[in-house]
Scaffold this active site. Structure first.
Site, PDB file in Angstrom:
ATOM      1  N   GLU A 175      -3.249  -4.218  -3.167  1.00 12.25           N
ATOM      2  CA  GLU A 175      -3.809  -5.064  -4.230  1.00 12.25           C
ATOM      3  C   GLU A 175      -3.868  -4.304  -5.549  1.00 12.25           C
ATOM      4  OE1 GLU A 175      -4.974  -4.487  -1.221  1.00 12.25           O
ATOM      5  OE2 GLU A 175      -6.228  -6.122  -0.468  1.00 12.25           O
ATOM      6  N   CYS A 179     -10.977  -2.497  -4.051  1.00 14.91           N
ATOM      7  CA  CYS A 179     -10.076  -3.453  -4.710  1.00 14.91           C
ATOM      8  C   CYS A 179     -10.856  -4.629  -5.277  1.00 14.91           C
ATOM      9  CB  CYS A 179      -9.007  -3.940  -3.740  1.00 14.91           C
ATOM     10  SG  CYS A 179      -7.811  -2.650  -3.337  1.00 14.91           S
ATOM     11  N   CYS A 182     -10.285  -4.703   0.349  1.00 16.58           N
ATOM     12  CA  CYS A 182     -11.380  -3.746   0.558  1.00 16.58           C
ATOM     13  C   CYS A 182     -12.320  -3.809  -0.651  1.00 16.58           C
ATOM     14  CB  CYS A 182     -10.819  -2.331   0.739  1.00 16.58           C
ATOM     15  SG  CYS A 182     -10.394  -1.504  -0.800  1.00 16.58           S
ATOM     16  N   TYR A 222      -4.822  12.011   2.360  1.00 13.94           N
ATOM     17  CA  TYR A 222      -5.166  10.600   2.595  1.00 13.94           C
ATOM     18  C   TYR A 222      -5.899   9.906   1.442  1.00 13.94           C
ATOM     19  CZ  TYR A 222      -4.078  11.589   7.549  1.00 13.94           C
ATOM     20  OH  TYR A 222      -3.477  11.943   8.726  1.00 13.94           O
ATOM     21  N   GLU A 275       0.551   5.188   0.800  1.00 16.95           N
ATOM     22  CA  GLU A 275      -0.285   6.233   1.378  1.00 16.95           C
ATOM     23  C   GLU A 275       0.226   7.608   0.975  1.00 16.95           C
ATOM     24  OE1 GLU A 275      -0.410   5.306   5.573  1.00 16.95           O
ATOM     25  OE2 GLU A 275      -1.745   3.604   5.196  1.00 16.95           O
ATOM     26  N   ASN A 276      -0.622   8.596   1.220  1.00 17.47           N
ATOM     27  CA  ASN A 276      -0.266   9.967   0.877  1.00 17.47           C
ATOM     28  C   ASN A 276      -0.749  10.895   1.987  1.00 17.47           C
ATOM     29  OD1 ASN A 276      -0.838  12.729  -0.611  1.00 17.47           O
ATOM     30  ND2 ASN A 276       0.573  11.578  -1.880  1.00 17.47           N
ATOM     31  N   ASN A 310       0.839  -1.210   0.000  1.00 13.32           N
ATOM     32  CA  ASN A 310       0.000   0.000   0.000  1.00 13.32           C
ATOM     33  C   ASN A 310       0.871   1.257   0.000  1.00 13.32           C
ATOM     34  OD1 ASN A 310       0.542  -1.065   2.615  1.00 13.32           O
ATOM     35  ND2 ASN A 310      -0.929   0.300   3.562  1.00 13.32           N
TER      36      ASN A 310
HETATM   37  N1  THU Z   1      -5.232  -1.317   2.624  1.00 18.06           N
HETATM   38  C1  THU Z   1      -4.725  -2.125   1.659  1.00 18.06           C
HETATM   39  O1  THU Z   1      -3.621  -1.911   1.163  1.00 18.06           O
HETATM   40  N2  THU Z   1      -5.468  -3.174   1.258  1.00 18.06           N
HETATM   41  C2  THU Z   1      -6.683  -3.510   1.774  1.00 18.06           C
HETATM   42  O2  THU Z   1      -7.312  -4.434   1.301  1.00 18.06           O
HETATM   43  C3  THU Z   1      -7.212  -2.765   2.924  1.00 18.06           C
HETATM   44  C4  THU Z   1      -6.542  -1.487   3.220  1.00 18.06           C
HETATM   45  C5  THU Z   1      -4.427  -0.198   3.088  1.00 18.06           C
HETATM   46  C6  THU Z   1      -4.926   1.158   2.711  1.00 18.06           C
HETATM   47  C7  THU Z   1      -4.323   2.017   3.781  1.00 18.06           C
HETATM   48  O3  THU Z   1      -3.002   2.371   3.384  1.00 18.06           O
HETATM   49  C8  THU Z   1      -4.213   1.104   4.990  1.00 18.06           C
HETATM   50  O4  THU Z   1      -4.346  -0.205   4.501  1.00 18.06           O
HETATM   51  C9  THU Z   1      -5.263   1.360   6.059  1.00 18.06           C
HETATM   52  O5  THU Z   1      -6.536   1.345   5.517  1.00 18.06           O
END
Ligand code: THU
Length: 137
Positions: free
Chosen positions: A59, A93, A90, A52, A48-49, A46
């Site tokens: 994924e 995804c 999530c 947000y 992030e920025n 993942n």
């Molecule tokens: N996140 C994922 O990378 N995959 C998921 O299926 C659920 C959430 C990440 C997004 C964010 O960077 C962090 O988890 C918290 O939500």
């Protein structure tokens, strides 16, 4: 059909994907490894920025990498998250997965890449909005 050994291999690669996650805000480190029908594997973590909403899940990073390299037919994706719990994607995804077919596998692991279970995309999205819907099919 993927052997159990291949599934474990993919989970280990997902752990590798998590190593490059950029998650300074949530500290929730996720990794993914998607395998194309060609056999090639693409990793993601993942990203992030500080704004947000610009964050992208592990994924989708892995899937975007594959698609941008010309690979759109997938066999399986392995997903690992923090701790000892199973990691499943999530909803956003899941919708991205639906774009590339319903009949492929999502393998869930824990932080160390231990096998926690698996579901097909269609099991994760039982009433999907599919590309053909736009064509009225
Ligand atoms: N996140 C994922 O990378 N995959 C998921 O299926 C659920 C959430 C990440 C997004 C964010 O960077 C962090 O988890 C918290 O939500």
């Amino acid at each position: 059909m993927l052997t159990q050994e291949k599934k474990l291999e993919l989970l280990k690669l997902a752990v590798k994907g998590a190593e490059n996650a950029h998650c300074p805000y949530s500290h929730f480190r996720v990794g993914a490894a998607v395998m194309g029908r060609s056999g090639k594997v693409y990793l993601g973590g993942n990203i992030e920025n500080v704004s947000y909403g610009a964050t992208v899940c592990a994924e989708r990073i892995a899937i975007w990498k594959a698609v941008s390299e010309g690979e759109k037919d997938f066999e399986a994706i392995a997903v690992v998250g923090p701790g000892t719990k199973e990691a499943y994607p999530c909803a956003q995804c899941r919708q991205v997965m639906v774009e590339f077919g319903l009949d492929w596998l999502v393998i869930s692991g824990d932080e160390q890449g231990n096998y926690m279970g698996e579901r097909t995309v269609s099991e994760l999205v039982p009433f999907p909005f599919v590309p053909s819907a736009l064509l009225g099919e």
